[in-house]
Design an enzyme around this catalytic site. Structure first.
Site, PDB file in Angstrom:
ATOM      1  N   TYR A 144       0.671  -0.963   0.162  1.00 47.31           N
ATOM      2  CA  TYR A 144       0.124   0.018   0.067  1.00 47.31           C
ATOM      3  C   TYR A 144       0.680   1.209  -0.097  1.00 47.31           C
ATOM      4  O   TYR A 144       0.678   2.305  -0.715  1.00 47.31           O
ATOM      5  CB  TYR A 144      -1.026   0.123   1.305  1.00 47.31           C
ATOM      6  CG  TYR A 144      -1.759   1.031   1.383  1.00 47.31           C
ATOM      7  CD1 TYR A 144      -2.640   1.349   0.552  1.00 47.31           C
ATOM      8  CD2 TYR A 144      -1.584   1.837   2.612  1.00 47.31           C
ATOM      9  CE1 TYR A 144      -3.710   2.491   1.000  1.00 47.31           C
ATOM     10  CE2 TYR A 144      -2.289   3.018   2.867  1.00 47.31           C
ATOM     11  CZ  TYR A 144      -3.378   3.315   1.867  1.00 47.31           C
ATOM     12  OH  TYR A 144      -4.122   4.288   2.285  1.00 47.31           O
TER      13      TYR A 144
ATOM     14  N   LYS B 261       1.115   4.345  -2.854  1.00 55.29           N
ATOM     15  CA  LYS B 261       0.964   5.646  -2.442  1.00 55.29           C
ATOM     16  C   LYS B 261       2.265   6.659  -2.656  1.00 55.29           C
ATOM     17  O   LYS B 261       2.048   7.745  -3.236  1.00 55.29           O
ATOM     18  CB  LYS B 261       0.507   5.850  -0.889  1.00 55.29           C
ATOM     19  CG  LYS B 261      -1.132   5.314  -0.610  1.00 55.29           C
ATOM     20  CD  LYS B 261      -2.004   6.111  -1.486  1.00 55.29           C
ATOM     21  CE  LYS B 261      -3.533   5.336  -1.273  1.00 55.29           C
ATOM     22  NZ  LYS B 261      -4.244   6.050  -2.037  1.00 55.29           N
TER      23      LYS B 261
END
Ligand code: SER
Length: 313
Positions: free
Chosen positions: A143, A147
């Site tokens: 994740y 990002k």
């Protein structure tokens, strides 16, 4: 003021509240909610709703053209804990959805984008306390990598093509209207539900795991203030650090015990502990304060009061 807005991922934890606040501000018909699945009755019935896959460029383009959309809030994403289980699906969703909206803006089909980043862009080598805006960033989660890459692409599209993309690095978000799903900071929502349902909670993070957090009302206000800010005042086009409160599980437990003295917490850390250990404990958000006047309003005590009162109802 009339303006036409599309929310992608409107049925999630942030999207549901953001949609309703934007509808109150700009009028129900001006805010098109969309998601891969239908959400709450209230959200789907209170204004236009479209079933939309964030990875499908042509489908997003159709909705944008049909409603003459000017601004897009891209809230669809796979969060940290789920992304560790499905790395390729997370990468596909988190990156392709972003490219879709960045390319729509590059083609001048939309004017402005909001895209959320996260404290997950930081990694185990980042300074933990008062983590600066610009610092060593070596995210160690799927994740976080998505990002961090997304932030680089946002800045690139802004510099290269003049795309007006705006972003904040959300901390863990605490809310009572819609449950979060698949995040590492989700414990800070679950704990309130379990305190009221069972009077006890088995926490998946260990004592002492201090993380940056924020009450949803603050997060929505931050998002909308950044979108309303004068473009000339914005000095960050990757993503702004955003801070409010920081606490460890035993501190949120104590704040609940102030209202429910018999509440008991036990600790059984799982794979999410490693993710949490790689993230900052507190955030220096002086750039957001200076550029667009950011100030949080909810401390832990106020958050706990709001959560318990609303969940009781
Ligand atoms: N709340 C998110 C998560 O835990 C971090 O942005 O995955």
């Amino acid at each position: 003021m009339q303006k036409s807005i599309l929310i992608i991922g409107a049925c999630g934890q942030i999207g549901t509240e953001l949609t309703m606040v934007l509808r109150a501000k700009y009028g129900n018909d001006s805010v098109v909610a969309s998601d891969i699945r239908e959400g709450s009755e209230n959200l789907v019935r209170s204004g236009p709703f479209e079933l939309l896959d964030a990875t499908n460029y042509a489908a997003i383009e159709d909705v944008v053209m049909h409603y003459e959309i000017e601004e897009v809030y891209l809230m669809a994403a796979m969060l940290s804990a789920t992304a560790e289980k499905f790395p390729m699906r997370a990468w596909n969703l988190n990156m392709n959805s972003l490219f879709n909206v960045l390319n729509l803006a590059k083609e001048k089909k939309i004017g402005k984008i909001f895209w959320p980043s996260s404290i997950a862009v930081f990694g185990p080598n980042t300074p933990k306390e008062q983590t600066p805006q610009h610092t060593l960033m070596e995210p160690s989660t799927v994740y976080g990598i998505s990002k961090q890459s997304g932030e680089r692409w946002c800045e690139y599209y802004h510099k290269k093509f003049g795309v007006d993309v705006r972003s904040v690095r959300y901390p863990g978000l605490i809310s009572w209207k819609t449950l979060p799903g698949g995040g590492t900071t989700d414990y800070a929502v679950e704990i309130y539900h379990k305190a009221l349902e069972n009077g006890a909670y088995d926490c998946f993070l260990a004592e002492g795991t201090k993380l940056p957090m924020m009450y949803m009302d603050d997060a929505i206000r931050a998002t909308i203030s950044l979108m309303d800010a004068d473009t000339n005042k914005l000095t960050i086009r990757s993503s702004y650090n955003l801070g409010a409160i920081s606490f460890a599980p035993e501190e949120i437990a104590q704040s609940i015990q102030n209202h429910i003295p018999a509440f008991k917490v036990s600790y059984k850390p799982d794979f999410r502990q490693d993710i949490a250990d790689s993230w900052p404990s507190s955030i220096d958000d002086s750039k957001a304060q200076k550029d667009w006047g950011w100030q949080p309003e909810f401390n832990l005590e106020k958050t706990t009061r709001e959560m318990l009162e609303n969940l009781k109802k």
